[in-house]
Design an enzyme around this catalytic site. Structure first.
Site, PDB file in Angstrom:
ATOM      1  CG  PHE A 123      -3.341   6.587   8.845  1.00 28.63           C
ATOM      2  CD1 PHE A 123      -2.649   5.390   8.897  1.00 28.63           C
ATOM      3  CD2 PHE A 123      -3.140   7.519   9.853  1.00 28.63           C
ATOM      4  CE1 PHE A 123      -1.771   5.115   9.939  1.00 28.63           C
ATOM      5  CE2 PHE A 123      -2.267   7.256  10.905  1.00 28.63           C
ATOM      6  CZ  PHE A 123      -1.579   6.050  10.943  1.00 28.63           C
ATOM      7  CG  ASN A 151      -9.103   4.160   4.467  1.00 30.93           C
ATOM      8  OD1 ASN A 151      -8.414   3.746   3.532  1.00 30.93           O
ATOM      9  ND2 ASN A 151      -9.710   3.348   5.303  1.00 30.93           N
ATOM     10  CG  ASN A 165     -10.922   2.305   1.137  1.00 29.28           C
ATOM     11  OD1 ASN A 165     -11.949   2.248   0.479  1.00 29.28           O
ATOM     12  ND2 ASN A 165     -10.604   1.392   2.033  1.00 29.28           N
ATOM     13  CG  HIS A 209      -2.328   0.290   1.008  1.00 31.74           C
ATOM     14  ND1 HIS A 209      -2.906   0.374  -0.238  1.00 31.74           N
ATOM     15  CD2 HIS A 209      -3.329   0.550   1.887  1.00 31.74           C
ATOM     16  CE1 HIS A 209      -4.199   0.651  -0.109  1.00 31.74           C
ATOM     17  NE2 HIS A 209      -4.470   0.770   1.166  1.00 31.74           N
TER      18      HIS A 209
END
Length: 190
Positions: A64, A66, A112, A19
């Site tokens: 982060f 999201n 996301n 990610h």
């Protein structure tokens, strides 16, 4: 003025996660083009400089994954950066490891971080989708993106970063098709 955004999660334990490949790209750009020292601003780590006479801002959001859009919205509002001059580097499970697809606008495809950006600034920006491959061994998508790259894959990530930085001049000219072609041509050995 252009803005390069690398998506990832700021926790040090996540630094080698699939990610976080967007963070890795921004680090490679910062290093190759000797952008300024990273400073915590706009809920992210910001660097600035010039590449091919173009003013560049590069950021790794610390909000982060999201909530990535919050950081980007603050920055583009402050510097009055046109959304069309935003380039987001992020992981994509639907693309094989080492392959890259650049496109303007489009769907978040369930990512996301991209959903957060779309919600905050709209969809009229460029996305550089970096392949991390599909999950193996019955792991879920969420587990896969949060897994670390293997030692073999780390070498691939370094090659991806090199290919992107070597072709960055093409990206700056917004020739996304040529950029994708060049970086994938260089990645054939991965």
């Amino acid at each position: 003025m252009l803005l390069f955004v690398g998506l990832g999660n700021p926790n040090p334990n996540n630094s080698n996660n699939r990610h976080n490949i967007g963070f890795s790209v921004i680090d490679a750009i910062n290093q190759k083009f000797k952008l300024s020292k990273q400073k915590p601003k706009f809920k992210g780590l910001l660097t600035t400089g010039k590449i091919d006479e173009e003013k560049i801002y590069a950021i790794k959001p610390l909000t982060f994954m999201n909530s990535s859009g919050i950081c980007i919205k603050e920055l583009i509002d402050y510097f009055k950066i046109d959304v069309k001059n935003v380039f987001v580097f992020h992981d994509d499970m639907d693309i094989n490891l080492g392959k890259i697809k650049a496109k303007f606008g489009g769907s978040s495809a369930g990512h996301n971080g991209i959903e957060s950006i779309d919600k905050n600034i709209g969809k009229n920006y460029s996305r550089i989708r970096i392949g991390i491959g599909r999950p193996k061994n019955n792991s879920t998508g969420a587990e896969h993106v949060l897994d670390n790259f293997s030692s073999d894959e780390i070498e691939n990530v370094e090659k991806i970063n090199q290919n992107i930085t070597e072709s960055l001049s093409i990206l700056i000219k917004k020739d996304l098709e040529l950029f994708s072609s060049k970086v994938n041509q260089k990645s054939n050995g991965i």
